[in-house]
Design a protein around this motif. Structure first.
Motif, PDB file in Angstrom:
ATOM      1  N   SER A   1       5.958  -4.018  -8.939  1.00 16.98           N
ATOM      2  CA  SER A   1       5.328  -4.531 -10.154  1.00 16.98           C
ATOM      3  C   SER A   1       4.490  -3.417 -10.767  1.00 16.98           C
ATOM      4  O   SER A   1       4.270  -2.373 -10.148  1.00 16.98           O
ATOM      5  CB  SER A   1       4.438  -5.740  -9.841  1.00 16.98           C
ATOM      6  OG  SER A   1       3.242  -5.331  -9.211  1.00 16.98           O
ATOM      7  N   ALA A   2       3.999  -3.665 -11.965  1.00 21.02           N
ATOM      8  CA  ALA A   2       3.175  -2.666 -12.649  1.00 21.02           C
ATOM      9  C   ALA A   2       1.889  -2.377 -11.883  1.00 21.02           C
ATOM     10  O   ALA A   2       1.337  -1.287 -11.979  1.00 21.02           O
ATOM     11  CB  ALA A   2       2.858  -3.136 -14.070  1.00 21.02           C
ATOM     12  N   GLN A   3       1.405  -3.336 -11.103  1.00 27.52           N
ATOM     13  CA  GLN A   3       0.188  -3.137 -10.327  1.00 27.52           C
ATOM     14  C   GLN A   3       0.455  -2.519  -8.955  1.00 27.52           C
ATOM     15  O   GLN A   3      -0.455  -2.340  -8.173  1.00 27.52           O
ATOM     16  CB  GLN A   3      -0.556  -4.469 -10.125  1.00 27.52           C
ATOM     17  CG  GLN A   3      -1.149  -5.032 -11.389  1.00 27.52           C
ATOM     18  CD  GLN A   3      -0.095  -5.698 -12.264  1.00 27.52           C
ATOM     19  OE1 GLN A   3       0.896  -6.226 -11.786  1.00 27.52           O
ATOM     20  NE2 GLN A   3      -0.319  -5.662 -13.567  1.00 27.52           N
ATOM     21  N   GLY A   4       1.706  -2.208  -8.668  1.00 28.71           N
ATOM     22  CA  GLY A   4       2.042  -1.573  -7.401  1.00 28.71           C
ATOM     23  C   GLY A   4       3.104  -2.341  -6.640  1.00 28.71           C
ATOM     24  O   GLY A   4       3.500  -3.437  -7.013  1.00 28.71           O
TER      25      GLY A   4
ATOM     26  N   GLU B   1      -2.074 -10.587  -8.838  1.00 30.29           N
ATOM     27  CA  GLU B   1      -3.361 -11.134  -9.242  1.00 30.29           C
ATOM     28  C   GLU B   1      -4.082 -11.695  -8.028  1.00 30.29           C
ATOM     29  O   GLU B   1      -3.451 -12.158  -7.074  1.00 30.29           O
ATOM     30  CB  GLU B   1      -3.155 -12.213 -10.303  1.00 30.29           C
ATOM     31  CG  GLU B   1      -2.464 -11.676 -11.553  1.00 30.29           C
ATOM     32  CD  GLU B   1      -2.114 -12.751 -12.568  1.00 30.29           C
ATOM     33  OE1 GLU B   1      -2.655 -13.874 -12.475  1.00 30.29           O
ATOM     34  OE2 GLU B   1      -1.290 -12.453 -13.451  1.00 30.29           O
ATOM     35  N   HIS B   2      -5.411 -11.665  -8.108  1.00 31.72           N
ATOM     36  CA  HIS B   2      -6.222 -12.162  -6.998  1.00 31.72           C
ATOM     37  C   HIS B   2      -5.894 -13.633  -6.733  1.00 31.72           C
ATOM     38  O   HIS B   2      -5.838 -14.444  -7.649  1.00 31.72           O
ATOM     39  CB  HIS B   2      -7.709 -11.999  -7.309  1.00 31.72           C
ATOM     40  CG  HIS B   2      -8.579 -12.521  -6.213  1.00 31.72           C
ATOM     41  ND1 HIS B   2      -8.771 -11.834  -5.032  1.00 31.72           N
ATOM     42  CD2 HIS B   2      -9.271 -13.669  -6.107  1.00 31.72           C
ATOM     43  CE1 HIS B   2      -9.558 -12.545  -4.249  1.00 31.72           C
ATOM     44  NE2 HIS B   2      -9.879 -13.670  -4.879  1.00 31.72           N
TER      45      HIS B   2
ATOM     46  N   ALA C   1      -7.344 -16.744  -4.623  1.00 31.42           N
ATOM     47  CA  ALA C   1      -8.545 -17.193  -3.912  1.00 31.42           C
ATOM     48  C   ALA C   1      -8.214 -17.698  -2.507  1.00 31.42           C
ATOM     49  O   ALA C   1      -9.026 -17.577  -1.596  1.00 31.42           O
ATOM     50  CB  ALA C   1      -9.254 -18.276  -4.714  1.00 31.42           C
ATOM     51  N   ALA C   2      -7.013 -18.246  -2.320  1.00 33.81           N
ATOM     52  CA  ALA C   2      -6.643 -18.796  -1.014  1.00 33.81           C
ATOM     53  C   ALA C   2      -6.431 -17.703   0.037  1.00 33.81           C
ATOM     54  O   ALA C   2      -6.721 -17.903   1.206  1.00 33.81           O
ATOM     55  CB  ALA C   2      -5.380 -19.652  -1.135  1.00 33.81           C
ATOM     56  N   THR C   3      -5.921 -16.522  -0.380  1.00 39.32           N
ATOM     57  CA  THR C   3      -5.647 -15.457   0.586  1.00 39.32           C
ATOM     58  C   THR C   3      -6.673 -14.327   0.532  1.00 39.32           C
ATOM     59  O   THR C   3      -6.803 -13.567   1.486  1.00 39.32           O
ATOM     60  CB  THR C   3      -4.253 -14.834   0.353  1.00 39.32           C
ATOM     61  OG1 THR C   3      -4.253 -14.136  -0.898  1.00 39.32           O
ATOM     62  CG2 THR C   3      -3.151 -15.894   0.376  1.00 39.32           C
ATOM     63  N   GLY C   4      -7.323 -14.194  -0.619  1.00 30.08           N
ATOM     64  CA  GLY C   4      -8.256 -13.095  -0.793  1.00 30.08           C
ATOM     65  C   GLY C   4      -7.602 -11.778  -1.194  1.00 30.08           C
ATOM     66  O   GLY C   4      -8.261 -10.753  -1.300  1.00 30.08           O
TER      67      GLY C   4
ATOM     68  N   VAL D   1       2.667 -12.737  -8.789  1.00 26.04           N
ATOM     69  CA  VAL D   1       2.768 -13.797  -9.785  1.00 26.04           C
ATOM     70  C   VAL D   1       4.022 -13.507 -10.596  1.00 26.04           C
ATOM     71  O   VAL D   1       4.220 -12.392 -11.061  1.00 26.04           O
ATOM     72  CB  VAL D   1       1.518 -13.861 -10.703  1.00 26.04           C
ATOM     73  CG1 VAL D   1       1.698 -14.881 -11.801  1.00 26.04           C
ATOM     74  CG2 VAL D   1       0.273 -14.141  -9.871  1.00 26.04           C
ATOM     75  N   ILE D   2       4.869 -14.519 -10.757  1.00 24.48           N
ATOM     76  CA  ILE D   2       6.164 -14.358 -11.425  1.00 24.48           C
ATOM     77  C   ILE D   2       6.117 -15.119 -12.749  1.00 24.48           C
ATOM     78  O   ILE D   2       5.779 -16.301 -12.776  1.00 24.48           O
ATOM     79  CB  ILE D   2       7.303 -14.900 -10.547  1.00 24.48           C
ATOM     80  CG1 ILE D   2       7.272 -14.215  -9.186  1.00 24.48           C
ATOM     81  CG2 ILE D   2       8.657 -14.739 -11.227  1.00 24.48           C
ATOM     82  CD1 ILE D   2       7.553 -15.131  -8.048  1.00 24.48           C
TER      83      ILE D   2
END
Length: 131
Positions: free
Chosen positions: A69-72, A116-117, A119-122, A127-128
């Motif tokens: 993805s663009a974020q890595g 994206e962050h 909250a359940a996993t930290g 995200v698709i």
């Protein structure tokens, strides 16, 4: 789905090369179909560990899978050493190609992957979205 093949050369950083190829081709979602080759250094983070283990020597890539993805990238790999011992885990920067790495990547033009962050996993999770 569109596919592309990459051949990496001695000294290339596996993860950096995949991230670069993703950005250079302007992709929005992709995944690794297949990866084989050899490494002189493998840096793998094992399950439940914070730090990567560093393996050095003549290493064969047995499997490589993950999303880009663009974020890595999120990549997992198994490698074997010269004695046939197998190690696997999350690919970190610093996996250095020894002789070659042959990678087949599939892009998904109708989708966009982001991280994206959660909250359940930290962690920043996949995200698709449809494009």
């Amino acid at each position: 789905m569109h596919t592309m093949t990459l051949r990496l050369s001695p000294g290339d950083d596996l993860r950096a090369a995949l991230d670069h190829a993703f950005r250079a081709r302007g992709l929005s979602a992709a995944f690794v179909l297949q990866g084989i080759g050899s490494l002189s250094v493998a840096r793998l983070r094992y399950a439940g560990r914070d730090e990567a283990a560093e393996l050095r020597g003549d290493l064969e890539i047995l499997t490589l899978a993950g999303t880009l993805s663009a974020q890595g990238s999120h990549l997992h790999m198994s490698v074997s050493d010269a004695d046939g011992h197998v190690f696997g885990g999350h690919v970190t920067s610093g996996c250095i190609v020894r002789t070659t790495a042959e990678l087949v990547i599939a892009s998904l033009p109708g989708e966009r992957y982001t991280r994206e962050h959660d909250a359940a996993t930290g962690f920043a999770e996949l995200v698709i979205r449809a494009t």
